[in-house]
Motif scaffolding. Structure first.
Motif, short mmCIF file in Angstrom:
data_model
loop_
_atom_site.label_atom_id
_atom_site.label_comp_id
_atom_site.label_asym_id
_atom_site.label_seq_id
_atom_site.Cartn_x
_atom_site.Cartn_y
_atom_site.Cartn_z
N TRP A 1 6.27 6.59 4.60
CA TRP A 1 5.25 5.78 5.28
C TRP A 1 5.31 4.32 4.81
O TRP A 1 5.30 3.40 5.63
N THR B 1 1.01 1.76 10.99
CA THR B 1 2.01 2.82 10.95
C THR B 1 1.27 4.15 11.09
O THR B 1 1.02 4.84 10.11
N MET C 1 8.22 2.46 6.21
CA MET C 1 7.97 2.02 7.58
C MET C 1 6.97 0.88 7.62
O MET C 1 7.15 -0.11 8.32
N ASN C 2 5.89 1.04 6.88
CA ASN C 2 4.80 0.05 6.95
C ASN C 2 5.29 -1.32 6.48
O ASN C 2 4.79 -2.35 6.93
N GLU C 3 6.28 -1.33 5.58
CA GLU C 3 6.83 -2.59 5.06
C GLU C 3 8.16 -2.93 5.74
O GLU C 3 8.80 -3.93 5.38
N ASP D 1 1.64 10.80 12.55
CA ASP D 1 1.63 11.86 13.55
C ASP D 1 1.62 13.19 12.80
O ASP D 1 2.66 13.69 12.37
N LYS E 1 9.56 11.44 11.53
CA LYS E 1 8.90 10.99 12.76
C LYS E 1 7.38 11.00 12.60
O LYS E 1 6.69 10.17 13.19
N GLY E 2 6.89 11.93 11.80
CA GLY E 2 5.46 11.96 11.52
C GLY E 2 4.98 10.66 10.89
O GLY E 2 3.82 10.29 10.99
N MET E 3 5.90 9.96 10.23
CA MET E 3 5.53 8.68 9.62
C MET E 3 6.21 7.52 10.34
O MET E 3 6.30 6.41 9.81
N LEU F 1 0.83 -1.21 0.00
CA LEU F 1 0.00 0.00 0.00
C LEU F 1 0.87 1.26 0.00
O LEU F 1 1.82 1.37 0.77
N CYS F 2 0.52 2.19 -0.86
CA CYS F 2 1.20 3.49 -0.92
C CYS F 2 0.14 4.57 -0.70
O CYS F 2 -0.99 4.42 -1.14
N GLN G 1 5.52 11.00 0.96
CA GLN G 1 4.68 9.92 1.51
C GLN G 1 5.37 8.56 1.40
O GLN G 1 4.94 7.60 2.04
#
Lengths: 565, 565
Positions: free
Chosen positions: A438, B485, A441-443, B488, A494-496, A48-49, A435
């Motif tokens: 994200w 994930t 991180m998610n992967e 923030d 850090k937001g992601m 997912l993106c 983006q």
């Protein structure tokens, strides 16, 4: 064999995985929900993106490293539109890719609903093969054809538009794509003619290598020819994928700046081009040439885009009698770790000093990456992926796909090579597809993102002068300046959820890079560097570039002469 | 008058500012450097955006509020591609806009340089007027025509492609665009026929208002007709710009969910449509109708898209004899401040309680915004801008343009009305064009960004069931879930320099919203809300929507009956 029928979405996914396309970069909407629902009982990995430009760039990076097509799943014409810039980069790189674009149900299109648009027209710029699948029965055959078109030379992007009712309808039949390799090589007469040029005028001949011949087998073959004949080896400005480092032949990349490229090519009487285009200026500039081949230089194309470039090059090796010649390979030689106040050149130096074996570099560092080729020439073997179509916002997404493809191999764990990805991205570039962090991180991908943060569109400061736009005032300059509202990439990361740090010294950068490479998962380093060319007059550029080691000083001298008022 | 000649870029800018187009949303590259250089001696305000989708969405928001075309400056086909989704939204909204797309020099195009692409084809989906300017002499006349096409009904997007050499060439002549208003109103026979329907079957008649008639003058006229004849007033699902609040007539918006829209329209025998399309389902769903007009209902379009909609409506007022009828206006009535654990409905309630007079709401809250119309119906007068084309990633960019247009008026400071902008955006939506925050900071705009952060693509959880995609497993669900994930948004905002805070209670949200509205400059509030529809079965939806006040309970009852198994 009994044929199992399924809904359209299931037949589609099965046809993709039958062909080994088991990764799909997605940003689905309502019209793709049946594809989404069909994922669970399939061998497809769906990544997912949060923005479509991330999905298309990631598919590009995946295909470059996996050497097989990647798939995307996008939502209608607008989703495709958002992905268009990175599809442009993939098209220019001739990367194989299969786009699946969900559409409204066929019977719904007449109503001009809000998201209705002409998807085929949007696709036309990046795909030469475009089809709207007319029925569920047809899905398997259509996607098989899409895969074949993407796979065979010249590799390209195929776009299959899948109406929602075709996707949810029953009666889909999975198909098998024909993935046979290209074997057509250059005509014997052409090979003979080019070998004659090499054997008689070798030292006045340059060979410009592109695309498929920039991997190991092509480079070795080219080096043998060079060693035998004295011909100079060049590489296209923005290679799709360049294998390099210790143990591989070194090729000099044609410079982005046309002024420099013209000097690189000066004096050659023959230019042999293999799997790329004749060198031209990236942009036009008033009073300057666009076409960079010297006027008295003869151009010879070894292969057409539908032929086997590596096979043809190997035939040329035999024709010049270089089969037993030793290629000239780069010795292992890393730079020392840099120290002191950080700048872009030191970032490149540290990368050369610390990058692990089998690393993949996604290079969108723009002006900040000029010294990268020099500092990494003798580093452990690695791949470099570059901005092939010039549409910025590619470096971060490509890193996603490269990290997945590089660590997705079959075979036992013991056999698997770990491939660490380093994305070098300018601050301006990074913001186009931020983006991407994200999905990294998610992967949980092993990507080290290095932001070369000079707080400007530094390259445009050069371009403003190159195009002869004199007398830029404060309004003009504010269009190139990101420093009034500086971007804190550590906060963005850090937001992601991504670990990140800001560094301003070489020592801190060295530590951060070593740690990021060592620790699993993604990391971001916000490297604060000066804008090296701010306020720089173009006529001083060769001196600067020479001083930082980008170009040998004879070239700098020639450029100085050429650019003198 | 002597004609002053300039380079192409200067003639272009002068022609735009001559027509009152003095704001341009930009993401320039090398081919636009002459435009950039020409800014300084012009009356043009250039607003830099870090991504093209921000520029096009901002231009859309600007034009909706300024009621005149905005301009964009984009870099080649890829820049246009990145801006395509928000141009789609603007096209569907019939927003006037002039895109200036820089291209390679005409003589450079033959070389297929990396960024070469077919810009006209990319533009075709969003522009019906597209021209590549062939010469510097022609620039002024071409841009004047582009402005005229954008301005006149039906308003639209015009795209002028400006080759670099046409831009830098000398001999440009600024021109004057013809900005005369449309005065063609509906035929007298048609007005007579529609007025007869209203006067005889008023209570069985609904009037569906769209686009231009959703501003004060149109609403007042429509309300007079409604009061005189008993006809029901509806508003299109996603209005371009809806003026509403205390002192203005209230119109009920057609629901996004076709199941609900069908119930809203049930029982009407006549549907009079003014400046919009016949209502259809946003997407198709298996076994459900796409066309939402009841089968025995006659449709009457008062105007064609090239006519004067407000003038025609006013003629209809006279025809039904409602000239002296008092319109029914919404009394001033704000909700109380909410308290307790925060949810999406309470966010809407607080907005209704606290929004200042003349606020502009950019609404892309998706599922989280369902209760907004109820809670703001009696709030001070304001504008609502919505997702007209359904391509998400519009809410933040539109807020940029609206804030600039709303505070850009001429006249003395004393005369100026301050317009505070509140952008209500879902977390999934916000990430498409998150770069918007940078421009809000860089331009110091009075925008309050409220992220309705439910950590999912909540609307797709509903859609997955609506399309009948049963049995979604973990892979499918992971495509709709952003919670593994979590994003923030406070960190994201700080990354771009914007003050921000996270809130989880209604009290904290009330305080944060009041402060954000009071203090100058942009602010972000990350409102953590539950995903209200997660795991919800569609058949329960009417109960939920009724419970939160979205639909009156008779509609809920009808829906319950309709949706019962």
């Amino acid at each position: 064999m009994s044929i199992r029928k399924n809904n359209g979405a299931k037949a589609l996914i099965k046809t993709l995985t039958n062909a080994g396309i088991n990764t799909c970069f997605t940003n689905p909407g309502t019209s793709e929900m049946h594809f989404v629902a069909a994922l669970d009982n399939s061998d497809m990995r769906a990544v997912l993106c949060l923005f479509e430009g991330v999905a298309t760039g990631a598919a590009d990076g995946y295909a470059r490293i996996a050497n097989k097509p990647a798939a995307t799943l996008l939502h209608l014409g607008c989703g495709l539109g958002n992905g268009l810039a990175n599809l442009h980069n993939a098209r220019k790189a001739r990367v194989p890719m299969v786009n699946i674009i969900g559409d409204h149900a066929l019977y719904h299109k007449q109503y001009d609903a809000p998201l209705e648009s002409d998807i085929e027209t949007v696709a036309r710029n990046v795909s030469s093969w475009i089809r709207t699948c007319p029925s569920t029965e047809q899905v398997g055959a259509d996607v098989a054809e899409a895969i074949e078109v993407a796979h065979k030379a010249p590799q390209q992007i195929s776009t299959l538009i899948l109406p929602a009712d075709v996707s949810w309808g029953e009666g889909g039949i999975a198909a098998e794509a024909d993935l046979s390799p290209v074997t057509d090589i250059a005509a014997a007469t052409l090979i003979k003619q080019i070998s004659a040029v090499l054997l008689t005028r070798g030292k006045k001949t340059a060979i410009l290598l592109g695309r498929r011949v920039l991997l190991e087998d092509g480079l070795i073959a080219a080096s043998k020819i060079s060693e035998k004949t004295g011909a100079k080896l060049f590489c296209e400005v923005f290679p799709t994928r360049l294998e390099r480092g210790a143990g591989l032949p070194y090729v000099e990349r044609i410079a982005y700046l046309a002024e420099m490229a013209a000097v690189q090519l000066r004096g050659y009487e023959h230019l042999i081009i293999i799997d790329t285009q004749e060198p031209v200026s990236f942009f036009a500039y008033p009073g300057k040439k666009s076409y960079l081949v010297p006027s008295k230089c003869s151009v010879h194309h070894l292969v057409g885009i539908e032929q086997d470039a590596v096979g043809s090059l190997q035939a040329l090796v035999e024709a010049v009698g270089a089969g037993d010649v030793e290629p000239k390979c780069q010795p292992a030689d890393r730079p020392a770790l840099p120290s002191g106040k950080l700048n872009a050149a030191k970032v490149c130096q540290a990368v050369g000093a610390l990058m692990p074996e089998n690393a993949i570099i996604s290079d969108e560092a723009q002006t900040s990456g000029l010294k990268l080729p020099i500092y990494t020439a003798g580093a452990p073997r690695h791949d470099v992926l570059t901005l092939t179509g010039g549409a910025i916002g590619q470096g971060l997404p490509v890193a996603i796909g490269a990290a997945i493809a590089g660590n997705d191999g079959e075979g036992t764990t013991a056999e698997k090579v770990h491939r660490s990805v380093i994305a070098l991205v300018g601050d301006g570039s990074a913001m186009y597809t931020i983006q991407s962090l994200w999905t990294m991180m998610n992967e949980n991908l092993d990507v080290t993102v290095v932001i070369l943060n000079n707080r400007s569109y530094a390259i445009l400061n050069i371009e403003l002068e190159r195009v002869g736009a004199q007398g830029a005032g404060p309004k003009a300059k504010s269009q190139l300046d990101l420093s009034k509202t500086p971007i804190d990439f550590v906060a963005m990361a850090k937001g992601m959820g991504m670990p990140a740090e800001t560094v301003t010294t070489a020592e801190a950068f060295n530590d951060a890079l070593a740690r990021a490479i060592r620790e699993p998962g993604p990391h971001l380093i916000d490297a604060i560097v000066p804008s090296e060319y701010e306020g720089l007059k173009l006529k001083f550029l060769p001196h600067v570039l020479s001083a930082i080691g980008k170009i040998p000083s004879p070239i700098a001298k020639a450029l100085k002469k050429k650019l003198a008022p």
